[in-house]
Design a protein around this motif. Structure first.
Motif, PDB file in Angstrom:
ATOM      1  N   SER A  97       0.821  -1.204   0.000  1.00  0.00           N
ATOM      2  CA  SER A  97       0.000   0.000   0.000  1.00  0.00           C
ATOM      3  C   SER A  97       0.860   1.263   0.000  1.00  0.00           C
ATOM      4  CB  SER A  97      -0.925  -0.008   1.218  1.00  0.00           C
ATOM      5  OG  SER A  97      -1.787   1.109   1.213  1.00  0.00           O
ATOM      6  N   GLY A 100       2.416   1.742  -3.486  1.00  0.00           N
ATOM      7  CA  GLY A 100       1.470   2.275  -4.464  1.00  0.00           C
ATOM      8  C   GLY A 100       1.212   3.758  -4.267  1.00  0.00           C
ATOM      9  N   LEU A 169     -10.076   2.934 -11.441  1.00  0.00           N
ATOM     10  CA  LEU A 169      -8.916   2.119 -11.089  1.00  0.00           C
ATOM     11  C   LEU A 169      -9.057   1.550  -9.686  1.00  0.00           C
ATOM     12  CD1 LEU A 169      -6.121   1.178 -12.087  1.00  0.00           C
ATOM     13  CD2 LEU A 169      -5.154   3.226 -11.033  1.00  0.00           C
ATOM     14  N   HIS A 170      -9.609   2.333  -8.788  1.00  0.00           N
ATOM     15  CA  HIS A 170      -9.807   1.839  -7.425  1.00  0.00           C
ATOM     16  C   HIS A 170     -10.805   0.691  -7.394  1.00  0.00           C
ATOM     17  CE1 HIS A 170     -11.221   1.986  -3.166  1.00  0.00           C
ATOM     18  NE2 HIS A 170      -9.952   2.225  -2.948  1.00  0.00           N
ATOM     19  N   LEU A 172     -10.974  -1.587  -9.489  1.00  0.00           N
ATOM     20  CA  LEU A 172     -10.240  -2.787  -9.878  1.00  0.00           C
ATOM     21  C   LEU A 172      -9.699  -3.527  -8.654  1.00  0.00           C
ATOM     22  CD1 LEU A 172      -9.143  -4.458 -12.259  1.00  0.00           C
ATOM     23  CD2 LEU A 172      -7.137  -2.970 -12.281  1.00  0.00           C
ATOM     24  N   PHE A 173      -9.428  -2.801  -7.585  1.00  0.00           N
ATOM     25  CA  PHE A 173      -8.990  -3.422  -6.337  1.00  0.00           C
ATOM     26  C   PHE A 173     -10.032  -4.416  -5.839  1.00  0.00           C
ATOM     27  CE2 PHE A 173      -9.593  -3.143  -1.687  1.00  0.00           C
ATOM     28  CZ  PHE A 173      -8.435  -3.768  -1.256  1.00  0.00           C
ATOM     29  N   VAL A 188      -0.679  -6.984  -5.675  1.00  0.00           N
ATOM     30  CA  VAL A 188      -0.893  -6.054  -6.783  1.00  0.00           C
ATOM     31  C   VAL A 188      -2.147  -5.217  -6.535  1.00  0.00           C
ATOM     32  CG1 VAL A 188      -1.406  -5.877  -9.245  1.00  0.00           C
ATOM     33  CG2 VAL A 188       0.307  -7.515  -8.436  1.00  0.00           C
ATOM     34  N   ALA A 189      -3.174  -5.850  -5.998  1.00  0.00           N
ATOM     35  CA  ALA A 189      -4.420  -5.131  -5.711  1.00  0.00           C
ATOM     36  C   ALA A 189      -4.192  -4.005  -4.710  1.00  0.00           C
ATOM     37  CB  ALA A 189      -5.470  -6.103  -5.181  1.00  0.00           C
ATOM     38  N   ILE A 192      -2.456  -1.145  -6.447  1.00  0.00           N
ATOM     39  CA  ILE A 192      -3.403  -0.414  -7.295  1.00  0.00           C
ATOM     40  C   ILE A 192      -4.311   0.468  -6.446  1.00  0.00           C
ATOM     41  CG2 ILE A 192      -5.401  -0.704  -8.812  1.00  0.00           C
ATOM     42  CD1 ILE A 192      -4.042  -3.176  -9.962  1.00  0.00           C
ATOM     43  N   SER A 193      -4.798  -0.069  -5.340  1.00  0.00           N
ATOM     44  CA  SER A 193      -5.687   0.701  -4.470  1.00  0.00           C
ATOM     45  C   SER A 193      -5.010   1.958  -3.949  1.00  0.00           C
ATOM     46  CB  SER A 193      -6.152  -0.171  -3.306  1.00  0.00           C
ATOM     47  OG  SER A 193      -6.891   0.585  -2.365  1.00  0.00           O
ATOM     48  N   PHE A 195      -2.340   3.445  -5.192  1.00  0.00           N
ATOM     49  CA  PHE A 195      -2.015   4.319  -6.321  1.00  0.00           C
ATOM     50  C   PHE A 195      -3.221   5.176  -6.687  1.00  0.00           C
ATOM     51  CE2 PHE A 195      -1.817   5.141 -10.906  1.00  0.00           C
ATOM     52  CZ  PHE A 195      -0.556   5.718 -11.017  1.00  0.00           C
ATOM     53  N   ALA A 196      -4.387   4.544  -6.789  1.00  0.00           N
ATOM     54  CA  ALA A 196      -5.609   5.293  -7.094  1.00  0.00           C
ATOM     55  C   ALA A 196      -5.950   6.257  -5.968  1.00  0.00           C
ATOM     56  CB  ALA A 196      -6.764   4.323  -7.343  1.00  0.00           C
TER      57      ALA A 196
END
Length: 527
Positions: A97, A100, A169-170, A172-173, A188-189, A192-193, A195-196
């Motif tokens: 986390s 990201g 994009l969030h 997608l988490f 990866v999730a 991504i979370s 990052f978004a």
């Protein structure tokens, strides 16, 4: 005064500025390496349009962020059992986390600028949506024949793109977590979370203060409300025998509502688009009076990293700007900030605090299951108690933060830290699940004001010229602490056992108490 790059419009080769209204000066990583002036509320165009609706959308977006983050502690035992994870591997979720979020912080400036580039024309009102100028390949896409046009920056369109794309994009988490594909995919999730989340928080942090003086209190309170609600719902679902992965699929409903709400609330209005165009042409006319020989071409083709040519300070800020900066001033600002003991003290405090918050809410359920033999069907509600207390205190602090004095703030936080220390001590010494759950809720309540109070103290203690650099360093240390201490807790739990968690929390609160005690009770010009 608003800063702008001078560029040549792709079609008519006229000098035209690219505004940086939403770019954070502290994160400008272009080849110019200059500090742009801070944004003031007067730069927010047509703030009143849909103000209440947009504030509600921002609060709901933060609720969804809290919903996604707050459930980790509740589900951590299920992650461990279903995926056969050790404490060390479990703690890597916080590392992912933090990674990201750091990646998003690095890239947000470039992405925001790229999405906001467009070409304004005098023959028509700019469209609400469309391909950014960076992605267009034909001159006909950027202007119409017989009309005057220039390349510029649309603040309202850039904000809209960032909010919608980051929220998608969030979502997608939730999809990746619901698919339950294994530990690597979950890592990866979480990247991504986060990052978004960095993009979502960045855009809201610009808009909310300009629309409401007390908006920040409600904004971060909304995050805690999401963190409070998610464990309640998730634990109730698990108690009925439904697998935990379905919780994430159900959360996609919230994501869909969030995206729809953003599209409705932040769709660029005609007034905003006209204001963006008017500002672009005004800057163009102003730039025409200056030395055009110093302008440079910004190519719309090629790689994204090469889209901006090196510029001089006169090219970016204009010869008559009161905010003219140079490369040497950047290093001076960093040097001045890094020499400030107050900056390092607040950064160290933020590092320890975020580490304590993440460790407590992330591992308390594991501790209660392992040491207190708690009921797996009800133990997840403890995390809700933590976030519920934090939501309550942050909403209250949103009202009080601008009312209390510097001295009162110092001693209120000192008392909060002492109460947290006492509650962690009770969790260690009292072998009762009920008492430990109540103590956890109290810890969340007294933790609520600590981080915003630390940032406020940093702004009061440090000179204005080093605020941007100092707050960036403090935020970086906070992000690092949120990853470091959960990892240490997981490592110790793997070797010694979950019983070590209260010792870690007690040590953290003791360190916080000592550091905060030596903070001054009075700032220059304040009481």
């Amino acid at each position: 005064m608003e800063s702008s790059h001078h560029s040549l419009c792709p079609q008519n080769q006229t000098l035209c500025p690219v505004s940086y209204a939403t770019i954070d000066p502290a994160r400008d990583q272009t080849a110019t390496n200059i500090i742009l002036p801070p944004i003031t509320p007067s730069h927010e165009t047509v703030v009143g349009e849909r103000r209440k609706t947009r504030l509600a959308s921002a609060f709901f977006a933060y609720f969804v962020l809290g919903w996604a983050d707050g459930v980790t502690g509740t589900l951590l035992p299920h992650f461990k059992s279903d995926l056969h994870l050790s404490f060390v591997l479990s703690s890597l979720f916080w590392v992912a986390s933090a990674s990201g979020y750091a990646l998003g912080t690095i890239t947000i400036e470039h992405v925001t600028r790229t999405l906001g580039r467009t070409c304004f024309s005098t023959s028509r009102v700019p469209s609400a949506i469309g391909l950014p100028l960076h992605f267009r390949t034909k001159a006909s896409d950027t202007a119409e024949k017989g009309s005057s046009s220039l390349a510029g920056y649309s603040k309202s369109r850039s904000r809209f793109y960032i909010m919608v794309l980051a929220s998608l994009l969030h979502a997608l988490f939730f999809v990746i977590m619901g698919c339950k594909l294994g530990f690597p995919s979950m890592m990866v999730a979480y990247v991504i979370s986060a990052f978004a989340r960095s993009f979502i928080s960045g855009s809201r942090n610009v808009y909310v203060p300009s629309a409401s003086k007390r908006g920040f209190g409600f904004l971060y309170g909304s995050t805690s409300v999401g963190g409070f609600a998610a464990p309640l719902v998730c634990q109730s679902i698990i108690a009925t025998g439904i697998r935990w992965a379905n919780f994430y699929f159900g959360s996609l409903v919230l994501s869909a509502l969030n995206v729809a709400f953003i599209i409705y609330a932040f769709w660029p209005t005609k007034g905003e688009l006209e204001a963006d165009a008017e500002l672009a042409f005004k800057l163009h006319r102003s730039a025409g009076a200056s030395d055009a020989a110093s302008s440079v071409v910004i190519s719309t083709q090629g790689s994204p990293t090469s889209s901006t040519a090196p510029l001089k300070k006169e090219d970016v800020l204009g010869p008559h700007s009161e905010h003219t900066a140079s490369v040497s001033r950047v290093f001076q600002a960093y040097a001045a900030a890094l020499k400030r003991l107050q900056m390092w003290a607040t950064a160290l405090f933020a590092l320890i605090y975020t580490g304590s918050e993440s460790t407590t809410q992330g591992f308390i359920v594991v501790y209660l299951l392992s040491v207190r033999s708690a009921n797996p069907k009800t133990v997840g509600y403890v995390t809700s108690g933590f976030w519920g207390g934090m939501a309550l205190s942050r909403f209250i602090w949103g009202y009080l933060g601008n009312v209390i004095s510097f001295r009162q703030r110092k001693w209120i936080v000192q008392a909060c830290i002492f109460i947290a220390f006492s509650m962690h001590l009770l969790i260690l010494l009292v072998p009762s699940f009920v008492e430990n759950a109540v103590s956890t809720a109290i810890i969340g309540t007294v933790y609520g004001p600590i981080y915003p109070a630390n940032l406020a103290s940093a702004r009061d203690l440090l000179p204005t010229e080093v605020h941007l650099v100092s707050l960036a360093v403090i935020a970086a240390c906070a992000s690092f602490g949120a990853a470091l201490f959960p990892f240490i807790a997981g490592l110790l739990s793997s070797t010694v056992g979950a019983k070590t968690l209260p010792y870690i929390a007690i040590s953290q609160t003791a360190a916080m108490f000592c550091i905060w005690f030596f903070f001054p009770s009075r700032a220059a010009g304040r009481t």
